[in-house]
Design a protein around this motif. Structure first.
Motif, PDB file in Angstrom:
ATOM      1  N   ALA A  18      -1.099   2.411  -4.998  1.00 29.46           N
ATOM      2  CA  ALA A  18      -0.123   1.469  -5.546  1.00 29.46           C
ATOM      3  C   ALA A  18       0.812   2.207  -6.490  1.00 29.46           C
ATOM      4  O   ALA A  18       0.382   3.036  -7.292  1.00 29.46           O
ATOM      5  CB  ALA A  18      -0.835   0.341  -6.287  1.00 29.46           C
ATOM      6  N   THR A  19       2.092   1.912  -6.398  1.00 27.74           N
ATOM      7  CA  THR A  19       3.098   2.519  -7.268  1.00 27.74           C
ATOM      8  C   THR A  19       3.782   1.443  -8.103  1.00 27.74           C
ATOM      9  O   THR A  19       3.720   0.254  -7.764  1.00 27.74           O
ATOM     10  CB  THR A  19       4.138   3.287  -6.436  1.00 27.74           C
ATOM     11  N   ILE A  21       6.069  -1.367  -9.801  1.00 27.44           N
ATOM     12  CA  ILE A  21       7.042  -2.309  -9.240  1.00 27.44           C
ATOM     13  C   ILE A  21       8.320  -2.330 -10.061  1.00 27.44           C
ATOM     14  O   ILE A  21       9.262  -3.054  -9.739  1.00 27.44           O
ATOM     15  CB  ILE A  21       6.447  -3.737  -9.145  1.00 27.44           C
ATOM     16  N   GLY A  22       8.380  -1.533 -11.110  1.00 23.48           N
ATOM     17  CA  GLY A  22       9.590  -1.463 -11.931  1.00 23.48           C
ATOM     18  C   GLY A  22       9.427  -0.481 -13.069  1.00 23.48           C
ATOM     19  O   GLY A  22      10.167   0.487 -13.191  1.00 23.48           O
ATOM     20  N   ASN A  23       8.430  -0.725 -13.878  1.00 25.56           N
ATOM     21  CA  ASN A  23       8.194   0.093 -15.069  1.00 25.56           C
ATOM     22  C   ASN A  23       7.301   1.285 -14.714  1.00 25.56           C
ATOM     23  O   ASN A  23       6.126   1.124 -14.392  1.00 25.56           O
ATOM     24  CB  ASN A  23       7.521  -0.759 -16.158  1.00 25.56           C
ATOM     25  N   LEU A  24       7.851   2.480 -14.785  1.00 22.45           N
ATOM     26  CA  LEU A  24       7.113   3.674 -14.378  1.00 22.45           C
ATOM     27  C   LEU A  24       5.891   3.945 -15.250  1.00 22.45           C
ATOM     28  O   LEU A  24       4.978   4.670 -14.843  1.00 22.45           O
ATOM     29  CB  LEU A  24       8.039   4.894 -14.391  1.00 22.45           C
ATOM     30  N   GLN A  25       5.854   3.372 -16.455  1.00 25.71           N
ATOM     31  CA  GLN A  25       4.697   3.570 -17.329  1.00 25.71           C
ATOM     32  C   GLN A  25       3.441   2.913 -16.771  1.00 25.71           C
ATOM     33  O   GLN A  25       2.336   3.170 -17.263  1.00 25.71           O
ATOM     34  CB  GLN A  25       4.996   3.030 -18.732  1.00 25.71           C
ATOM     35  N   GLU A  26       3.582   2.072 -15.744  1.00 28.90           N
ATOM     36  CA  GLU A  26       2.422   1.431 -15.141  1.00 28.90           C
ATOM     37  C   GLU A  26       1.792   2.270 -14.029  1.00 28.90           C
ATOM     38  O   GLU A  26       0.834   1.839 -13.401  1.00 28.90           O
ATOM     39  CB  GLU A  26       2.803   0.050 -14.608  1.00 28.90           C
ATOM     40  N   MET A  27       2.305   3.448 -13.799  1.00 28.97           N
ATOM     41  CA  MET A  27       1.657   4.367 -12.858  1.00 28.97           C
ATOM     42  C   MET A  27       0.369   4.865 -13.492  1.00 28.97           C
ATOM     43  O   MET A  27       0.368   5.382 -14.614  1.00 28.97           O
ATOM     44  CB  MET A  27       2.591   5.546 -12.568  1.00 28.97           C
ATOM     45  N   THR A  28      -0.758   4.718 -12.796  1.00 31.55           N
ATOM     46  CA  THR A  28      -2.043   5.067 -13.398  1.00 31.55           C
ATOM     47  C   THR A  28      -2.298   6.578 -13.304  1.00 31.55           C
ATOM     48  O   THR A  28      -1.821   7.243 -12.372  1.00 31.55           O
ATOM     49  CB  THR A  28      -3.198   4.330 -12.699  1.00 31.55           C
ATOM     50  N   PRO A  29      -3.081   7.118 -14.253  1.00 32.99           N
ATOM     51  CA  PRO A  29      -3.446   8.541 -14.174  1.00 32.99           C
ATOM     52  C   PRO A  29      -4.127   8.895 -12.864  1.00 32.99           C
ATOM     53  O   PRO A  29      -3.895   9.973 -12.300  1.00 32.99           O
ATOM     54  CB  PRO A  29      -4.385   8.717 -15.365  1.00 32.99           C
ATOM     55  N   ARG A  30      -5.005   8.005 -12.372  1.00 34.46           N
ATOM     56  CA  ARG A  30      -5.692   8.303 -11.112  1.00 34.46           C
ATOM     57  C   ARG A  30      -4.699   8.370  -9.953  1.00 34.46           C
ATOM     58  O   ARG A  30      -4.817   9.236  -9.072  1.00 34.46           O
ATOM     59  CB  ARG A  30      -6.756   7.243 -10.821  1.00 34.46           C
ATOM     60  N   ALA A  31      -3.717   7.469  -9.947  1.00 31.81           N
ATOM     61  CA  ALA A  31      -2.717   7.475  -8.871  1.00 31.81           C
ATOM     62  C   ALA A  31      -1.924   8.779  -8.890  1.00 31.81           C
ATOM     63  O   ALA A  31      -1.672   9.385  -7.840  1.00 31.81           O
ATOM     64  CB  ALA A  31      -1.785   6.278  -9.011  1.00 31.81           C
ATOM     65  N   ILE A  32      -1.529   9.221 -10.072  1.00 34.66           N
ATOM     66  CA  ILE A  32      -0.787  10.484 -10.193  1.00 34.66           C
ATOM     67  C   ILE A  32      -1.635  11.645  -9.695  1.00 34.66           C
ATOM     68  O   ILE A  32      -1.164  12.507  -8.939  1.00 34.66           O
ATOM     69  CB  ILE A  32      -0.352  10.711 -11.655  1.00 34.66           C
ATOM     70  N   VAL A 116     -10.946   4.974   4.079  1.00 32.64           N
ATOM     71  CA  VAL A 116      -9.729   4.359   3.540  1.00 32.64           C
ATOM     72  C   VAL A 116     -10.065   3.910   2.129  1.00 32.64           C
ATOM     73  O   VAL A 116     -10.945   3.057   1.936  1.00 32.64           O
ATOM     74  CB  VAL A 116      -9.258   3.156   4.384  1.00 32.64           C
ATOM     75  N   VAL A 117      -9.388   4.482   1.141  1.00 39.39           N
ATOM     76  CA  VAL A 117      -9.724   4.250  -0.267  1.00 39.39           C
ATOM     77  C   VAL A 117      -8.498   3.716  -1.020  1.00 39.39           C
ATOM     78  O   VAL A 117      -7.448   4.359  -1.026  1.00 39.39           O
ATOM     79  CB  VAL A 117     -10.212   5.555  -0.931  1.00 39.39           C
ATOM     80  N   PRO A 118      -8.603   2.540  -1.648  1.00 40.87           N
ATOM     81  CA  PRO A 118      -7.478   2.006  -2.431  1.00 40.87           C
ATOM     82  C   PRO A 118      -7.449   2.603  -3.838  1.00 40.87           C
ATOM     83  O   PRO A 118      -8.493   2.815  -4.454  1.00 40.87           O
ATOM     84  CB  PRO A 118      -7.789   0.510  -2.483  1.00 40.87           C
ATOM     85  N   ILE A 119      -6.246   2.848  -4.344  1.00 39.12           N
ATOM     86  CA  ILE A 119      -6.051   3.328  -5.709  1.00 39.12           C
ATOM     87  C   ILE A 119      -5.295   2.233  -6.463  1.00 39.12           C
ATOM     88  O   ILE A 119      -4.148   1.919  -6.156  1.00 39.12           O
ATOM     89  CB  ILE A 119      -5.259   4.641  -5.742  1.00 39.12           C
TER      90      ILE A 119
END
Length: 281
Positions: A18-19, A21-32, A116-119
């Motif tokens: 998941a990326t 939806i507007g505010n880039l600060q909501e990108m999680t460390p695990r996703a990065i 298949v693993v969701p982040i």
């Protein structure tokens, strides 16, 4: 039966990332971290993905995976997994598969025997639901509302008696007309119209359908529309409704206007009342 224990095997993995939806600060460390460490990232739009990658200093190779090449791309991604590559799938915003490409790929990857693993991350419809003020569960996410009026009416007719809150995505195209059709089919229910989630112009418009119609002055963007379930109790009898329509007509209103007034007053579907009235005459 397929049993997957994501952290107890060494199978190649497709990550659904998941990326914001507007505010880039909501990108999680695990996703990065996942986007930095996988071998390939498959993106709905590689141009949008590069902006995200630039912000977080991600240098992973990008390939395209979108609605128009989904079947061909899915086979290519499975070939990568066969060769022991790890792959992450991202959409333009929010979760892949939620009104975005990915369903075919996930099905095929599972059938091929890989993980298949969701982040976890942002989801526009969940954000809108929990802040709507309407009952959050049970609920049903129904995807995008139809653009064509006849198809939209059929869609709402099919969904109108669901015993739960319903959530839709809605394009600004014909926004006012769409809300008018919602009123005609569903009656004057409580709704919440949401736009620009997590951004500077985030806005929630809460109220009855007619109140929201009067308040809308936006001409840009996409929306989430949250609609309360059909909770109208059958307190008013059919005969009473017909009598109210006849009274409104006697006061000088047209038949159509009278039906509309009575439907709004009693929070019932104008279309249903119109059909019932003419069947009784």
């Amino acid at each position: 039966m397929i049993k997957q224990q994501s952290f107890k095997n060494e199978l190649p993995t497709l990550y659904l990332v998941a990326t914001p939806i507007g505010n880039l600060q909501e990108m999680t460390p695990r996703a990065i971290e996942v986007l930095k460490t996988v071998d390939i990232v498959a993106a709905e739009d590689t141009r949008n993905a590069r902006k995200l990658f630039s912000h977080f200093d991600i240098e992973t190779k990008l390939i395209s995976h979108h609605a128009h090449n989904e079947h061909e791309s899915s086979q290519g991604i499975i070939d990568l997994l066969h060769n022991h590559s790890s792959v992450a799938l991202i959409s333009d915003a929010g979760y892949p598969l939620i009104s975005d490409p990915g369903q075919t790929l996930v099905r095929d990857v599972i059938a091929a025997g890989y993980n298949v693993v969701p982040i976890s991350g942002a989801s526009a419809f969940l954000n809108a639901l929990v802040a709507s003020g309407l009952v959050a569960q049970p609920f049903a996410f129904m995807g995008f509302l139809e653009h064509k009026e006849n198809q939209l009416k059929k869609q709402l007719e099919k969904d109108k008696d669901l015993p739960m809150t319903t959530v839709y995505y809605l394009s600004v195209h014909k926004l006012a007309k769409t809300l008018e059709i919602v009123y005609d089919v569903l009656g004057n229910r409580q709704i919440c119209l949401v736009r620009e989630l997590t951004k500077m112009h985030e806005e929630f418009i809460r109220g009855s359908v007619t109140e929201v119609i009067d308040a809308v002055d936006v001409i840009k963007g996409e929306f989430v529309l949250v609609i309360e379930k059909n909770s109208v109790e059958e307190i008013v009898t059919f005969e009473t409704l017909i009598s109210q329509i006849d009274d409104a007509i006697s006061e000088g209103n047209s038949v159509s206007r009278s039906i509309s007034l009575v439907a709004k007053r009693n929070n019932v579907s104008k279309n249903d009342l119109y059909a019932q009235y003419h069947e009784s005459k």
